[in-house]
Design an enzyme around this catalytic site. Structure first.
Site, PDB file in Angstrom:
ATOM      1  N   ASP A   1      -0.477   8.377   0.067  1.00 49.23           N
ATOM      2  CA  ASP A   1      -1.072   9.276   0.071  1.00 49.23           C
ATOM      3  C   ASP A   1      -2.657   9.097  -0.404  1.00 49.23           C
ATOM      4  O   ASP A   1      -2.838   8.697  -1.450  1.00 49.23           O
ATOM      5  CB  ASP A   1      -0.722  10.219  -1.094  1.00 49.23           C
ATOM      6  CG  ASP A   1      -1.277  11.713  -1.136  1.00 49.23           C
ATOM      7  OD1 ASP A   1      -1.746  12.076  -0.104  1.00 49.23           O
ATOM      8  OD2 ASP A   1      -1.401  12.191  -2.322  1.00 49.23           O
TER       9      ASP A   1
ATOM     10  N   GLU B   1      -0.719   9.690   5.178  1.00 44.57           N
ATOM     11  CA  GLU B   1      -1.053  11.055   5.756  1.00 44.57           C
ATOM     12  C   GLU B   1      -2.245  11.205   6.194  1.00 44.57           C
ATOM     13  O   GLU B   1      -3.180  10.221   5.819  1.00 44.57           O
ATOM     14  CB  GLU B   1      -0.907  11.846   4.410  1.00 44.57           C
ATOM     15  CG  GLU B   1      -1.016  13.301   4.567  1.00 44.57           C
ATOM     16  CD  GLU B   1      -1.004  14.266   3.287  1.00 44.57           C
ATOM     17  OE1 GLU B   1       0.258  14.839   3.388  1.00 44.57           O
ATOM     18  OE2 GLU B   1      -1.751  14.120   2.520  1.00 44.57           O
TER      19      GLU B   1
ATOM     20  N   ASP C   1       0.626  12.570  -6.978  1.00 46.95           N
ATOM     21  CA  ASP C   1       0.151  11.800  -5.533  1.00 46.95           C
ATOM     22  C   ASP C   1       1.629  10.831  -5.249  1.00 46.95           C
ATOM     23  O   ASP C   1       1.691  10.755  -3.896  1.00 46.95           O
ATOM     24  CB  ASP C   1      -1.040  11.110  -5.880  1.00 46.95           C
ATOM     25  CG  ASP C   1      -2.135  11.856  -6.406  1.00 46.95           C
ATOM     26  OD1 ASP C   1      -2.273  12.773  -5.501  1.00 46.95           O
ATOM     27  OD2 ASP C   1      -2.564  11.533  -7.603  1.00 46.95           O
TER      28      ASP C   1
END
Length: 165
Positions: free
Chosen positions: A7, A66, A138
């Site tokens: 992430d 991502e 996260d």
């Protein structure tokens, strides 16, 4: 197979590693690489070294990152894009194949709804990885990205088997 989910973030880069055995998923590790405000080059270097350390410690076979969404703050979006570049560079340098997923695709895969809230995503990650304890929000997002990639890899394998039958 081990999958590393990432992430991207300039201040907090979440990461999570899962093991994939057929349709079963197992949590290996998760965490966050943090940087302090300051020189951008130094922060990017810290992210890169930290992510290389995660890769060396957990030996993933594949990685997933991502995709960045564009927001109203162009400067913030640009900095996030640079952190995302590090999230792509470190696994690429390690020779890993990298999947990229939009946030809504991750949510749809993990929760079943593309606009799920963070709490829903975290709940479903806990359901799919029993006993997992998140290092941070996260890290939970990174585990969701890893799960998304694992499910997409499983789907591709199934389609290949079906075609050859």
């Amino acid at each position: 197979m081990r999958v590393l989910g990432i992430d991207p973030g300039l201040r907090n880069m979440g990461w999570g590693v899962i093991a994939v055995d057929g349709s079963r998923l197992r949590h290996i590790a998760n965490g966050v690489i943090q940087t302090e405000a300051g020189d951008l080059g130094t922060r990017l270097s810290q992210l890169y070294r930290g992510l290389c350390g995660v890769i060396a410690a957990h030996a993933p076979d594949a990685a997933a990152v991502e995709q960045t969404f564009v927001n109203k703050d162009a400067v913030g979006t640009l900095k996030l894009g640079q952190a995302r570049g590090i999230a792509l560079l470190a696994p690429a340098e390690a020779g890993l194949a990298i999947g990229e997923y939009a946030p809504n695709a991750v949510k749809k895969t993990v929760v079943g709804v593309g606009h799920a809230g963070k709490e829903q995503v975290q709940h479903m990650v806990k359901v799919q990885l029993p006993g997992v304890v998140f290092d941070s929000a996260d890290a939970a997002d990174a585990l969701a990205i890893a799960i998304c990639h694992a499910r997409h890899l499983q789907g591709r394998s199934l389609r290949i088997v079906e075609r050859s039958a």
